[in-house]
Design an enzyme around this catalytic site. Structure first.
Site, PDB file in Angstrom:
ATOM      1  N   SER A 657       1.214  -1.234   0.208  1.00 39.46           N
ATOM      2  CA  SER A 657       0.560  -0.176  -0.175  1.00 39.46           C
ATOM      3  C   SER A 657       1.185   0.784  -0.210  1.00 39.46           C
ATOM      4  CB  SER A 657      -0.560   0.127   1.292  1.00 39.46           C
ATOM      5  OG  SER A 657      -0.288  -0.131   3.036  1.00 39.46           O
ATOM      6  N   LYS A 700      -6.445   5.211   7.810  1.00 41.77           N
ATOM      7  CA  LYS A 700      -5.143   5.472   7.745  1.00 41.77           C
ATOM      8  C   LYS A 700      -5.166   7.231   7.196  1.00 41.77           C
ATOM      9  CE  LYS A 700      -3.165   2.154   4.989  1.00 41.77           C
ATOM     10  NZ  LYS A 700      -2.755   1.045   3.947  1.00 41.77           N
TER      11      LYS A 700
END
Length: 800
Positions: A657, A700
């Site tokens: 990611s 996040k």
């Protein structure tokens, strides 16, 4: 073309419960859900397996923990008893095998009748315990036995009379000694027995005459004694027949009503006949016998009655009730039953009354539900379960005999016919292990009930979910939830599913949130669970589980962990990762840096070199390397070597990611164009530069928001995410408010070039027909720099 940040409406999907009636103010006005929600596939599998009676169609309920698999199946079975499948339920008892005590016999009875049959037998034995002694303690019995005795004595006297008279004629007397033996003795003139001295004083001829005659009479006496023995045996047989006749009369009187009551049950009728015969053979238990034998016979642990005739009710089912058993502790004894031992006066013994049932006995004719991991953890349980399912029989053998070579004598009960559906609950890993390593698993568990983790979020689904919430409230006697509280819980469920268009089916999470919200509401003396109570419960949970998150956040505040959230830096970017603990997940930013020096185009992944990078991270680096090579190295080798790392990372790094962020950092190092530090980025990419979705996007975004808001006042900060992750956004309210005020921004991109434009405020650029990029674009600047480096290198090489 400028890339606009996402609007507030794209960051969160509120629940309106539009399909609920307008007058529905709380769960009090909602009918609790009595069906499985969102698990149509699993429900069809269960229904299919339950409708097939053939062996092998057992169920493996597949899914993560917390989905409520057990609760869902229990609710389904409670509403859909498979009576149409001819599931006949029986009661099961063990009785003494009167022919072979080591092999107790099984007695099958209609469901619900075993306890009554046991009471009937106990009442019968108690009556016999009183009636039989009374039958042998009355004048009629005494008269009949005395009559037989007198006849014996008359015959004995008649037989002995001839011998006595014959002996008397020869001055010999027939006497009976103290020991009970017959003896022939010579007599004198006074009709007295000779003493030894007097007998020795007789003449030899007279002594010879006495000895000869006594010898002749002893021969006759031995024959007479044999006749007397026969007479006594005949008398004993007659007395026994008399006793049996008396006992039989009592038995007929006492057992006839019981035989008539159970005349329709052949097994019971046969048992009563065998029991009557055994009672006649063991009358001493009831009438007379040694004290020790009788004490042992009555050494019951529960009732004062002979153990030999006890009925051990192993299983007594409720009438017309489908047995559903959940075994939480599946060891060998709890599943298959066991045989107890009793001690009486130092003697250890066991019998049919000490056989104890296991879960399979109780579930016979129905369903047994077990956790797969617990079954596999306990020795011999899995093998025993497979053996029982293959044979359709339940053998009750002691575990000690299974695991040892001991020759200890124990019971070997008759097997019980087994007709049961086993439902194993387990996860995917356990399922795959069983599929791979146990060939019998596929044959015995042919049906997989695969439980979904999420369900589509529609208006109708939200209404059903509200009913699901109502069922939890009713089942746990909680305060009712008002409409806004229900909406907030549904939104929380969507957050758990990480999708605006999905609802989580992890019922355990929802039930726990309701319990904690109920606690908050009761603590505030509220009459309903309201929206702020749910928020308070979520805040409390975050506070309990947030020690590590607070610790890491503090490291950013005090400068222990370095981060820039303002300005522009070459080759440096803020990436986002997720840290998961047993109780929570949270996002945290991390600095990625890339440096470039003259070389041959290699990209050194420092994390990989020091073995802190996982395979997925390495794969991501290789993919972005392929993209960079396709952009800048189609006609010549890239004359730069890049070193890439996560700064202040001291643990394992894995996942792809961060590949978008790494790619941007490398291009910045190549072009010497600085990147905005007030923007963090997350997302993976393919070899063509397309942004690919990642997990944990909410955590996040919120992680970077928390760090920024803790260090400085928000203004231009924001996060870049893949556009494919927009539907995953269910952000916290404070983040949405900051976005609404223009203090925080979230951009969704489709390609790495969009990220470069946002991070540099310069267009990334596109290649023309000549393979060149615009000079004022990031790619053009990079291309020019690389071209100059090649020229310098070539000129230096030619000069040397």
């Amino acid at each position: 073309m400028s890339i606009k940040p996402l609007s507030c409406s794209q960051l969160y999907r509120t629940s309106t419960l539009s399909k609920l009636a307008a007058d529905c103010k709380s769960t009090k006005h909602l009918q609790p859900l009595d069906q499985i929600i969102g698990q149509d596939r699993a429900q069809q599998a269960v229904e299919f397996a339950m409708s097939i009676k053939e062996k092998g169609y057992n169920i493996y309920a597949l899914g993560h923990n917390g989905l409520g698999k057990r609760t869902m199946i229990l609710r389904y079975l409670s509403r859909h008893e498979p009576s149409s499948n001819n599931h006949t339920i029986f009661d099961w008892c063990y009785t003494v095998n009167f022919d072979e005590a080591r092999h107790p016999k099984v007695l099958k009875l209609p469901a619900g009748s075993a306890h009554q049959f046991k009471k009937d037998i106990e009442n019968l034995i108690h009556r016999l315990v009183k009636a039989l002694p009374m039958a042998f303690d009355n004048e009629i019995y005494f008269a009949r036995s005395e009559k037989l005795k007198n006849r014996l004595e008359s015959k004995q006297e008649a037989i002995l009379q001839d011998l006595t008279q014959s002996a008397r004629q020869h001055s010999i007397s027939l006497t009976l000694t103290v020991q009970g033996d017959y003896q022939l003795v010579a007599m004198n003139d006074k009709n007295e027995a000779y003493s030894e001295d007097d007998f020795e004083a007789l003449s030899d001829s007279k002594k010879k005459r006495f000895e000869t005659k006594i010898a002749e009479l002893e021969i006759k006496l031995r024959d007479i004694i044999r006749q007397l023995t026969i007479l006594e045996e005949e008398f004993s047989d007659k007395i026994q027949k008399l006793d049996e006749q008396i006992a039989q009369d009592v038995l007929i009187h006492c057992t006839t009503p019981l035989k008539e009551k159970y005349n329709h049950l052949a097994e019971v009728k046969s048992h009563l006949i065998e029991m009557n015969k055994d009672i006649l053979d063991n009358l001493e238990i009831f009438v007379e016998g040694s004290e020790d034998d009788i004490s042992l016979a009555y050494a019951a642990l529960d009732k004062k009655m002979p153990r030999r005739y006890q009925i051990n009710v192993l299983v007594c089912q409720e009438t017309n009730s489908f047995p559903i058993v959940v075994e939480d502790s599946p060891n060998y004894h709890t599943i298959f039953g066991y045989i107890e031992s009793a001690t009486f006066k130092g003697t250890v013994f066991t019998d049919a009354s000490l056989i104890r049932a296991g879960s399979l006995h109780r579930a016979n004719g129905g369903v047994l539900m077990i956790d797969a991991v617990k079954v596999l953890e306990r020795p011999y349980v899995w093998d025993g379960l497979k053996r029982a399912l293959r044979a359709n029989k339940l053998n009750l053998s002691s575990l000690e005999r299974e695991v040892s070579l001991s020759g200890t004598i124990s019971l070997d009960p008759e097997p019980i016919p087994l007709s049961v559906k086993i439902i194993l609950f387990g996860d995917y890993q356990t399922y795959q292990l069983l599929q791979q390593y146990d060939p019998e698993f596929r044959e015995l568990f042919r049906v997989t009930a695969d439980f979904e983790d999420v369900m589509p979020r529609t208006d109708i689904a939200e209404a059903h979910y509200a009913q699901f919430i109502s069922s939890i409230v009713h089942d746990n006697n909680m305060l009712h939830c008002d409409r806004k509280a229900m909406s907030r819980i549904i939104e929380y469920s969507s957050r758990q599913a990480e999708d605006q268009d999905k609802l989580s089916l992890h019922s355990l999470d929802i039930a726990n949130l309701l319990r904690e919200s109920n606690y908050c509401a009761r603590l505030a003396n509220a009459t309903l669970i309201r929206h702020h109570h749910v928020e308070q419960a979520l805040t409390n949970k975050q506070q309990r589980a947030g020690r590590l998150q607070d610790y890491l956040l503090q490291s950013f505040i005090n400068g222990s962990t370095l981060i820039d959230i303002k300005g522009n830096v070459i080759g440096q970017i803020n990436a986002l990762s997720v840290i998961a603990t047993s109780d929570s997940e949270f996002g945290i930013p991390g600095r990625i840096t890339a440096t470039a020096s003259f070389g041959e185009g290699e990209i050194f992944d420092i994390e990989r070199k020091v073995k802190l990078g996982g395979n997925l991270h390495s794969k991501g680096v290789m993919i972005l390397s392929a993209y960079i090579a396709s952009v800048f190295g189609q006609t010549a080798t890239i004359p730069l070597t890049t070193r890439l790392t996560f700064e202040q990372s001291y643990g394992q790094v894995d996942g792809d990611s961060a590949s978008l962020a790494e790619c941007c950092a490398i291009i910045s190092a190549f072009s010497q164009v600085p990147l905005r530090q007030d923007i963090a980025i997350t997302g993976s990419m393919d070899q063509f530069g397309h942004a690919q979705p990642i997990g944990g996007v909410n955590e996040k975004v919120e992680g970077f928001f928390d760090v920024c808001s803790s260090i400085t006042q928000l203004s231009t900060q924001g996060v870049i995410i893949p556009r494919a992750n927009v539907h995953n956004l269910m952000l916290r309210n404070d983040v949405i408010e900051a976005v609404e005020q223009g203090l925080f921004h979230i951009w969704a991109i489709d390609h790495v070039t969009d990220a470069i434009q946002l991070l540099t405020n310069i267009i990334a650029g596109s290649m023309n027909n000549k393979g060149e990029y615009a000079h004022n674009s990031v790619f053009g600047i990079t291309q020019n720099r690389l071209t100059n480096l090649r020229k310098d290198h070539n000129s230096t090489a030619s000069n040397t």
